[in-house]
Design an enzyme around this catalytic site. Sequence first.
Site, PDB file in Angstrom:
ATOM      1  N   CYS A 131       0.838  -1.195   0.000  1.00  0.00           N
ATOM      2  CA  CYS A 131       0.000   0.000   0.000  1.00  0.00           C
ATOM      3  C   CYS A 131       0.875   1.249   0.000  1.00  0.00           C
ATOM      4  CB  CYS A 131      -0.915   0.001   1.220  1.00  0.00           C
ATOM      5  SG  CYS A 131      -2.005   1.435   1.331  1.00  0.00           S
ATOM      6  N   CYS A 140      -3.381  -0.878   8.933  1.00  0.00           N
ATOM      7  CA  CYS A 140      -2.409  -1.983   9.071  1.00  0.00           C
ATOM      8  C   CYS A 140      -1.196  -1.476   9.850  1.00  0.00           C
ATOM      9  CB  CYS A 140      -1.938  -2.472   7.705  1.00  0.00           C
ATOM     10  SG  CYS A 140      -3.233  -3.082   6.617  1.00  0.00           S
ATOM     11  N   CYS A 196      -7.951  -0.183  -1.347  1.00  0.00           N
ATOM     12  CA  CYS A 196      -7.194  -0.713  -0.217  1.00  0.00           C
ATOM     13  C   CYS A 196      -6.744  -2.120  -0.577  1.00  0.00           C
ATOM     14  CB  CYS A 196      -8.051  -0.730   1.047  1.00  0.00           C
ATOM     15  SG  CYS A 196      -7.261  -1.539   2.460  1.00  0.00           S
ATOM     16  N   GLN A 227     -16.990 -12.648  10.827  1.00  0.00           N
ATOM     17  CA  GLN A 227     -15.539 -12.506  10.750  1.00  0.00           C
ATOM     18  C   GLN A 227     -15.132 -11.873   9.417  1.00  0.00           C
ATOM     19  OE1 GLN A 227     -17.013 -15.029  12.194  1.00  0.00           O
ATOM     20  NE2 GLN A 227     -15.972 -15.390  14.130  1.00  0.00           N
ATOM     21  N   CYS A 283      -9.657 -13.258  20.272  1.00  0.00           N
ATOM     22  CA  CYS A 283      -8.929 -12.400  19.342  1.00  0.00           C
ATOM     23  C   CYS A 283      -7.946 -11.492  20.071  1.00  0.00           C
ATOM     24  CB  CYS A 283      -9.897 -11.563  18.506  1.00  0.00           C
ATOM     25  SG  CYS A 283     -10.993 -10.510  19.474  1.00  0.00           S
TER      26      CYS A 283
END
Length: 462
Positions: free
Chosen positions: A71, A80, A159, A283, A413
């Site tokens: 990116c 990210c 993206c 998810q 998570c």
Amino acid sequence: MQQGQCIDVEIVDLADSGDGVGKCGDRVVFVPDTAIGDRAQVRLVQVKRNYARGKVQQLHHASGDRQRPACIVADKCGGCQWQHITEAAQLAAKRDQLIEALRRIGGFEQPPVKAVQTTGETLGYRNKATYPVQRSPTGQVRAGYYQKGSHKLVNLNQCPVQDDRLNPFLAQIKEDISRLGWTIYNEQSHQGEIRHLGVRVGRHTGQVLLTLVAKSGKLPQLEKQAQRWLKDFDNLVGVCLNINGDRSNAIFGPSTRTLAGQSFLQEEFARLQFRLRSDTFFQVNTEAAELIWQTLERELNLQGHETILDTYCGIGTFSLPLAQQAQRVWGIEVHRGSVEQARENAQLNGIENVEFYSADVADLLAEDAAVWQESAQGKPDIVVIDPPRQGCEPAVLTALIGLGCDRLVYISCKPSTLARDLKVLGASGYDLNEVHPIDLFPQTAHIEAVAFLTRNNRTSGA
């Protein structure tokens, strides 16, 4: 050490925040956008008693774990943290963080952590994106993710981490919002309408659902434009409007209506059909979620006579495939809309040996236990726990321990809250057998883990 001072730092670890970790004297120094093995000149931007935060000014030596980000705004966007780190190094760091949390917080000397499972796809995996919308000082409509550590928006037209079938929507819808003169919500003044733009795709079906989040929905030509989008995008099956009039950072409000097409998209998961709406949880990495299901299926090895309680069950993502292999499944979920969807998905697949309750998990397990225990004819054989990032409330753990079922599965998570809760369960009669990490969020510091526990007979409460 003082704020503004420049120091030389070697990065020796990665934190669960994604920052690189170095040391200067007796202080830990957190440095974003670094990799283990980097040596850099770092300017200190925050100095505390036991730690400091810094920003790379010059990279003296680049780690062998570095790679070129996919990116072009990876160094700015907060979506990210690890695009500059190779996949192998990411997986190693995630497994290490899980092991360290289980040791340091959970008290497990030798945590039984398996190798990280991965789909092999580190880009283009996200099936959903929800972008905040702002207007630039020059009047341009912008949508994207917030810059790291700020509320400044990084404007995006595509993206690389999201499914590329979603990319065409972003630029076109921003252009249409501008053309129609729709106002953009301002957090400070609480004026304006458009707050977020949401897109979701069925990875196996290609169907797309578009959702606008607005303060009141008073937008000129709204229904007409929704019909136009439905016509212009071949894979778009529905356009929805969510109303969020609160002064808060919550994305979705309580009310969603369909402007054009249908209120859901169709998706295939675990050999079943699911209907997914815009404002309920599923998810974000479908293929990695299938790895979770395959792990459950393999490790539980159901024989068809088991009864299972699925807490925090959502739309029945795991309840329904479990029900195909068990005698009976009960799901508990506090979000009423998700429970409605779970029941619809059960009916869609002709699954009748499952029952869903809309309730707080702690309340139903503790205060109203008789309601479902009467239906269960006693305690279930297996309990599946899949809480949000903050983990289980103490009342939930107390109720689960009191329930005394033979097997527990904890899907997490966040390693720190998983370790905290496993410590409580371990002290109350449960052995930790295995932990299976799954890379649900490539290019980020997050790791999913599935822990399997069995009840022992070594405690007085056993």
